[in-house]
Design a protein around this motif. Sequence first.
Motif, PDB file in Angstrom:
ATOM      1  N   UNK A 120       0.552  -1.669  -0.165  1.00  0.00           N
ATOM      2  CA  UNK A 120       0.463  -0.286  -0.246  1.00  0.00           C
ATOM      3  C   UNK A 120       0.771   1.323   0.092  1.00  0.00           C
ATOM      4  N   UNK A 121       1.706   1.199   0.512  1.00  0.00           N
ATOM      5  CA  UNK A 121       2.556   2.373   0.996  1.00  0.00           C
ATOM      6  C   UNK A 121       3.111   3.112  -0.341  1.00  0.00           C
ATOM      7  N   UNK A 122       3.455   2.286  -0.916  1.00  0.00           N
ATOM      8  CA  UNK A 122       4.104   3.003  -2.536  1.00  0.00           C
ATOM      9  C   UNK A 122       4.148   3.200  -3.521  1.00  0.00           C
ATOM     10  N   UNK A 123       2.039   2.793  -3.638  1.00  0.00           N
ATOM     11  CA  UNK A 123       0.589   2.871  -4.906  1.00  0.00           C
ATOM     12  C   UNK A 123       0.986   4.532  -4.807  1.00  0.00           C
ATOM     13  N   UNK A 124       0.608   5.214  -6.146  1.00  0.00           N
ATOM     14  CA  UNK A 124       0.461   6.319  -6.583  1.00  0.00           C
ATOM     15  C   UNK A 124      -0.686   6.770  -5.627  1.00  0.00           C
TER      16      UNK A 124
ATOM     17  N   UNK B 200      -1.448  13.745   1.926  1.00  0.00           N
ATOM     18  CA  UNK B 200      -0.471  13.058   1.828  1.00  0.00           C
ATOM     19  C   UNK B 200      -0.895  12.687  -0.269  1.00  0.00           C
ATOM     20  N   UNK B 201      -0.003  12.659  -0.637  1.00  0.00           N
ATOM     21  CA  UNK B 201       0.263  11.916  -1.608  1.00  0.00           C
ATOM     22  C   UNK B 201       1.350  11.249  -2.057  1.00  0.00           C
ATOM     23  N   UNK B 202       1.901  10.339  -3.124  1.00  0.00           N
ATOM     24  CA  UNK B 202       2.063   9.903  -3.385  1.00  0.00           C
ATOM     25  C   UNK B 202       2.755   9.744  -5.334  1.00  0.00           C
ATOM     26  N   UNK B 203       3.918   9.968  -5.804  1.00  0.00           N
ATOM     27  CA  UNK B 203       3.251  10.287  -7.651  1.00  0.00           C
ATOM     28  C   UNK B 203       5.205   9.699  -7.585  1.00  0.00           C
TER      29      UNK B 203
ATOM     30  N   UNK C  94       8.304  22.495  -3.047  1.00  0.00           N
ATOM     31  CA  UNK C  94       9.218  22.248  -4.591  1.00  0.00           C
ATOM     32  C   UNK C  94       7.750  22.483  -5.380  1.00  0.00           C
ATOM     33  N   UNK C  95       8.540  22.630  -6.587  1.00  0.00           N
ATOM     34  CA  UNK C  95       7.612  23.008  -8.339  1.00  0.00           C
ATOM     35  C   UNK C  95       6.877  21.810  -8.280  1.00  0.00           C
ATOM     36  N   UNK C  96       5.929  21.595  -8.184  1.00  0.00           N
ATOM     37  CA  UNK C  96       5.304  20.281  -8.727  1.00  0.00           C
ATOM     38  C   UNK C  96       3.651  20.749  -9.315  1.00  0.00           C
ATOM     39  N   UNK C  97       2.818  20.319 -10.361  1.00  0.00           N
ATOM     40  CA  UNK C  97       1.773  20.323  -9.923  1.00  0.00           C
ATOM     41  C   UNK C  97       1.285  19.565  -9.014  1.00  0.00           C
ATOM     42  N   UNK C  98      -0.234  20.191  -8.243  1.00  0.00           N
ATOM     43  CA  UNK C  98      -0.754  19.534  -7.635  1.00  0.00           C
ATOM     44  C   UNK C  98      -1.612  18.399  -8.039  1.00  0.00           C
ATOM     45  N   UNK C  99      -1.519  17.413  -6.667  1.00  0.00           N
ATOM     46  CA  UNK C  99      -2.491  16.739  -6.931  1.00  0.00           C
ATOM     47  C   UNK C  99      -3.955  16.859  -6.833  1.00  0.00           C
ATOM     48  N   UNK C 100      -4.629  17.182  -6.434  1.00  0.00           N
ATOM     49  CA  UNK C 100      -6.035  18.596  -6.568  1.00  0.00           C
ATOM     50  C   UNK C 100      -5.671  19.456  -7.318  1.00  0.00           C
TER      51      UNK C 100
END
Lengths: 461, 68
Positions: free
Chosen positions: A3-7, A21-24, A64-70
């Motif tokens: 579960x821990x490594x799922x995006x 929290x989210x994973x990418x 960090x400068x990345x596109x948001x998850x939502x």
Amino acid sequence: MAMKSEPGILPSSFRDPGGFLFRRDGVLYRQINDACREDYDCLMQSGLYEKLVSRQALIPHKEVDIPPEQTENAYLIIQPEEIPFISYPYEWSFSQLKEAAQVTLDIERIALEHGMTLKDASAYNIQFHKGRALLIDTLSFERYREGDPWVAYRQFCQHFLAPLALMAHRDIRLGQLLRIYIDGVPLDLASSLLPGRTRLKPGLAMHIHMHAKSQAKHADTHETIERPKLAKNALLGLLDSLSNAVKGLSWQPAGTEWADYYTETNYSKAGLEHKKKLVGEFLDLARPRSVWDLGANVGVFSRQASERGIPTVAFDIDPACVELNTLEIRKNNEQNLLPLMLDLTNPSPGIGWQNAERDSLIGRGPVDMVFALALIHHLAISNNVPFERIAGFFAEIADYLVIEFVPKEDSQVRKLLANREDVFGDYSQDVFEERFGELFTIIRKEPIQDSSRVLYLMKAR
Amino acid sequence: MLQLRHILLILIALIVIPQSVSAYLDPGVGSMIWQLLVAVGLGLVFTLKMYWQKLKDRFRPSADGHEE
């Protein structure tokens, strides 16, 4: 798949509208929403972030400068430092839970000095990192408004004070109640389970017994009550009182059958050194990046791994062993070892919402290498688990296995069979090698000096 | 005891300004009432403790071992 490594958004991260929290691409991020913008800015600009990070009380992060998850309502993305192994309060020893409680109160006190306050006091916000308890929920802070009570008081009492009091005054095993009650032990339950003499202790009397009575009395109050202002000094007084209540709780691990283990003559001095040397050799051969020591006792062999700089988790069923290991780690300032409680025949399941909020043990794997030292007889004989099922479990969680076969002639096995029928016709080294051989390749096999035990290094096929 | 607590609350409520909390956590009404009741006294004890500490530090700035 673990579960821990799922995006995607973490299954445990949904209650706070301020962020999640989210994973990418395997990396962990925290999205901060507009609702939390001012509170986050205050955290960073007031000096509170620096103060807490310098004390190792808060997990460091970078923006960090990345596109948001939502994209809706998104303000900022931060990347927190990752914790190698997530653990839960029902897996902690008494002293680990006590440290987590004290850190929470320290953080609140320091936050108030910077014009901020914790909006929750969940034990799940604390994790162990490099041997110390710290807060991982960076969004737990909100600006303090003069006059407001501490909204997290109830949660602190249920997550920390109640289980600690139960473990100290009634039975160490009551820490397991945290597994059943995901928002901490209900205070009325704690109050009824605690011995009567705890009503004479001011801290417990106030924050558990009378607190519980107030909860019961007002359970049906549904109108918004008008509240008087609470001066900051009153909050500091409350925190001081809670701190004293926690400090006053202690537990002495009495000599149990396990903690006495290494003072018993199970191995000769030479045998013990030989076993340590072999474990070290196997580590150097396999070079694992992480190790789980199952049935680690006080961590004598876990330290072969952790002292090589390998992040190691030392699991044991005996609270006394985990407690002693905790105190040893603290004394030596060890950074790569995490002791935790675990019953291998009933390991931590996935709990909480959708059985996914708090991960099962297996879900937090797999790990590069598992130690199963002086363990097989407890699983196969005491618990009647057949070799193939033991092998199956180990193959599911690990790539490499360091396992010690303990034959029937061994004094420990004779003890286990002393008062029961020997139905273990299959319990022999040959059958052991055969069953494990189906799932593992045996790389090394060494008898331990002065002992009938044999140490194996195996690799999952 | 119960009645006294009620009267106390009503009296205090008469001079109160309502506060709202934006945090997502449910503080629990019973817990909040209890905190309000108990924290005032604890704040007093704490303030006294701090003054006493400051007083002690003024007369004995280094760690002490003997009685006054």
